[in-house]
Design an enzyme around this catalytic site. Structure first.
Site, PDB file in Angstrom:
ATOM      1  N   TYR A 125      16.092  50.625  50.480  1.00  0.00           N
ATOM      2  CA  TYR A 125      16.306  49.224  50.888  1.00  0.00           C
ATOM      3  C   TYR A 125      17.801  48.893  50.826  1.00  0.00           C
ATOM      4  CZ  TYR A 125      16.153  44.173  51.178  1.00  0.00           C
ATOM      5  OH  TYR A 125      16.379  42.869  51.572  1.00  0.00           O
TER       6      TYR A 125
HETATM    7  N1  LIG Z   1      13.353  37.892  49.950  1.00  0.00           N
HETATM    8  C1  LIG Z   1      14.505  38.326  49.447  1.00  0.00           C
HETATM    9  O1  LIG Z   1      14.722  38.330  48.215  1.00  0.00           O
HETATM   10  C2  LIG Z   1      15.590  38.805  50.378  1.00  0.00           C
HETATM   11  C3  LIG Z   1      16.882  38.985  49.856  1.00  0.00           C
HETATM   12  C4  LIG Z   1      17.887  39.429  50.696  1.00  0.00           C
HETATM   13  C5  LIG Z   1      17.615  39.687  52.020  1.00  0.00           C
HETATM   14  N2  LIG Z   1      16.347  39.504  52.504  1.00  0.00           N
HETATM   15  C6  LIG Z   1      16.087  39.835  53.900  1.00  0.00           C
HETATM   16  O2  LIG Z   1      15.658  38.668  54.573  1.00  0.00           O
HETATM   17  C7  LIG Z   1      14.848  39.046  55.691  1.00  0.00           C
HETATM   18  C8  LIG Z   1      13.575  38.209  55.705  1.00  0.00           C
HETATM   19  O3  LIG Z   1      12.843  38.475  54.547  1.00  0.00           O
HETATM   20  P1  LIG Z   1      11.843  37.418  53.860  1.00  0.00           P
HETATM   21  O4  LIG Z   1      12.245  37.336  52.439  1.00  0.00           O
HETATM   22  O5  LIG Z   1      11.761  36.189  54.674  1.00  0.00           O
HETATM   23  O6  LIG Z   1      10.479  38.259  53.882  1.00  0.00           O
HETATM   24  P2  LIG Z   1       9.137  38.121  54.735  1.00  0.00           P
HETATM   25  O7  LIG Z   1       8.327  39.322  54.375  1.00  0.00           O
HETATM   26  O8  LIG Z   1       8.535  36.783  54.549  1.00  0.00           O
HETATM   27  O9  LIG Z   1       9.623  38.236  56.248  1.00  0.00           O
HETATM   28  C9  LIG Z   1       9.801  39.452  56.920  1.00  0.00           C
HETATM   29  C10 LIG Z   1       9.183  39.310  58.296  1.00  0.00           C
HETATM   30  O10 LIG Z   1       9.463  40.544  59.002  1.00  0.00           O
HETATM   31  C11 LIG Z   1       8.283  40.900  59.704  1.00  0.00           C
HETATM   32  N3  LIG Z   1       8.276  42.343  59.975  1.00  0.00           N
HETATM   33  C12 LIG Z   1       8.116  43.342  59.083  1.00  0.00           C
HETATM   34  N4  LIG Z   1       8.107  44.530  59.714  1.00  0.00           N
HETATM   35  C13 LIG Z   1       8.276  44.257  61.038  1.00  0.00           C
HETATM   36  C14 LIG Z   1       8.353  45.075  62.193  1.00  0.00           C
HETATM   37  N5  LIG Z   1       8.228  46.407  62.123  1.00  0.00           N
HETATM   38  N6  LIG Z   1       8.530  44.475  63.391  1.00  0.00           N
HETATM   39  C15 LIG Z   1       8.621  43.120  63.479  1.00  0.00           C
HETATM   40  N7  LIG Z   1       8.552  42.297  62.421  1.00  0.00           N
HETATM   41  C16 LIG Z   1       8.382  42.865  61.208  1.00  0.00           C
HETATM   42  C17 LIG Z   1       7.129  40.492  58.793  1.00  0.00           C
HETATM   43  O11 LIG Z   1       5.898  40.380  59.497  1.00  0.00           O
HETATM   44  C18 LIG Z   1       7.650  39.161  58.255  1.00  0.00           C
HETATM   45  O12 LIG Z   1       7.230  38.064  59.058  1.00  0.00           O
HETATM   46  C19 LIG Z   1      14.614  40.545  55.562  1.00  0.00           C
HETATM   47  O13 LIG Z   1      15.503  41.249  56.408  1.00  0.00           O
HETATM   48  C20 LIG Z   1      14.954  40.817  54.109  1.00  0.00           C
HETATM   49  O14 LIG Z   1      15.351  42.158  53.895  1.00  0.00           O
HETATM   50  C21 LIG Z   1      15.333  39.058  51.718  1.00  0.00           C
END
Ligand SMILES: NC(=O)c1ccc[n+]([C@@H]2O[C@H](COP(=O)([O-])OP(=O)(O)OC[C@H]3O[C@@H](n4cnc5c(N)ncnc54)[C@H](O)[C@@H]3O)[C@@H](O)[C@H]2O)c1
Length: 270
Positions: A155
């Site tokens: 990740y």
């Molecule tokens: N939650 C955290 O702590 C955090 C911290 C830093 C960065 N992020 C980043 O923020 C972004 C959003 O994450 P989030 O926290 O909202 O999580 P989340 O799981 O709610 O959202 C991720 C979304 O991506 C979609 N997804 C997953 N695989 C996919 C694919 N192969 N094709 C199309 N869509 C796909 C999922 O269905 C989901 O709707 C991500 O890139 C994550 O890495 C999250």
């Protein structure tokens, strides 16, 4: 992006989490949204939420880990809606755990969604961004793109790559004279969306709410900021790491709880 009204913006991973909130925030500023997600039911629900606030939205089921699916999605959007003005690369996955206990397929999928998928979708829509008079590319990376993250090696490394890619593209656009295309790289610490349930947020990196980070992202896009780093301590992580000896940094990372934050990860795996 200077103004959002009437702009067409693709948001990947927009069925949930910060993707959904960004889609709604763009729509609240007058943009029309292409809601793209693996989860088509979720994407359709978000499209209905956007219709309810008076903007247009279209739900597309797309798997960003699959290059052929990305090419088909790009063609479909061009046929259905024409050119776009904004692309938010937000879809992401994480599979925490002891490195060798996590199946290789999950490590590979992490790169395919978070890194190669992000690059491929940018490649697919890049000409639209170049042709728009006021466009923006947003890449959601992570604070883990600046540090080593035990129990989250693929990740963190997938996000190191996103930061390098996004910053290089931003500078390439400046070199080529495409001043109207903004690029913002987003590096948040842990956010309360469920993706990282079970983690222990380091003491100096309090858990962000999805609403807070989305407000910061929107402000960053409006200011054409190169980076959005939140919470505040993320802004100084690379300075601190560069200033300390390796041994001292390793100790600091452990003391601050960075190295152990993922030990109890049990976040959702979509
Ligand atoms: N939650 C955290 O702590 C955090 C911290 C830093 C960065 N992020 C980043 O923020 C972004 C959003 O994450 P989030 O926290 O909202 O999580 P989340 O799981 O709610 O959202 C991720 C979304 O991506 C979609 N997804 C997953 N695989 C996919 C694919 N192969 N094709 C199309 N869509 C796909 C999922 O269905 C989901 O709707 C991500 O890139 C994550 O890495 C999250």
């Amino acid at each position: 992006m200077k103004q959002f009204y009437g702009k067409k913006i693709v948001v990947t991973g927009a069925a949930s989490g910060i993707g959904r909130l960004m889609a709604l925030a763009f729509a609240g500023r007058g943009a029309d949204i292409i809601v793209a997600d693996l989860n088509i039911e979720g994407a359709e629900k978000v499209a209905r939420e956007i219709h309810a606030i008076g903007r247009q939205a279209w739900a597309y089921g797309v798997d960003v880990s699959n290059v052929d699916a990305i090419k088909a999605f790009r063609l479909q959007v061009r046929t259905d809606l024409g050119k776009i003005d904004g692309l938010v690369n937000n879809a992401g996955v994480v599979f925490g755990g002891v490195f060798e206990m996590v199946p290789l397929e999950k490590h590979l999928l992490t790169y395919q969604v978070n890194t190669t998928g992000l690059m491929a979708i940018t490649h697919a829509f890049f000409s639209d961004l170049l042709e728009s008079s006021d466009s923006h590319l947003v890449n959601i990376a992570s604070a883990s793109g600046y540090i080593g993250l035990p129990y989250g090696a693929t990740y963190a490394s997938s996000k190191w790559a996103v930061i390098g890619f996004s910053e290089s593209i931003r500078l390439e656009l400046i070199e080529r004279g495409f001043d109207q295309v903004g690029v913002t790289t987003v590096c948040p610490g842990y956010i309360a969306t469920g993706m990282f349930d079970g983690i222990k947020a380091p003491s100096f990196l309090p858990l962000l709410t999805a609403e807070k980070i989305v407000a910061k992202i929107m402000a960053g896009i409006e200011n054409n900021d190169a980076f959005v780093k939140e919470p505040f301590a993320v802004k100084s992580v690379d300075i601190l790491r560069g200033a300390l000896s390796q041994k001292l940094w390793d100790k600091t990372a452990k003391l601050l709880g960075i190295s152990t934050s993922m030990v109890q990860w049990k976040g959702h795996v979509r």
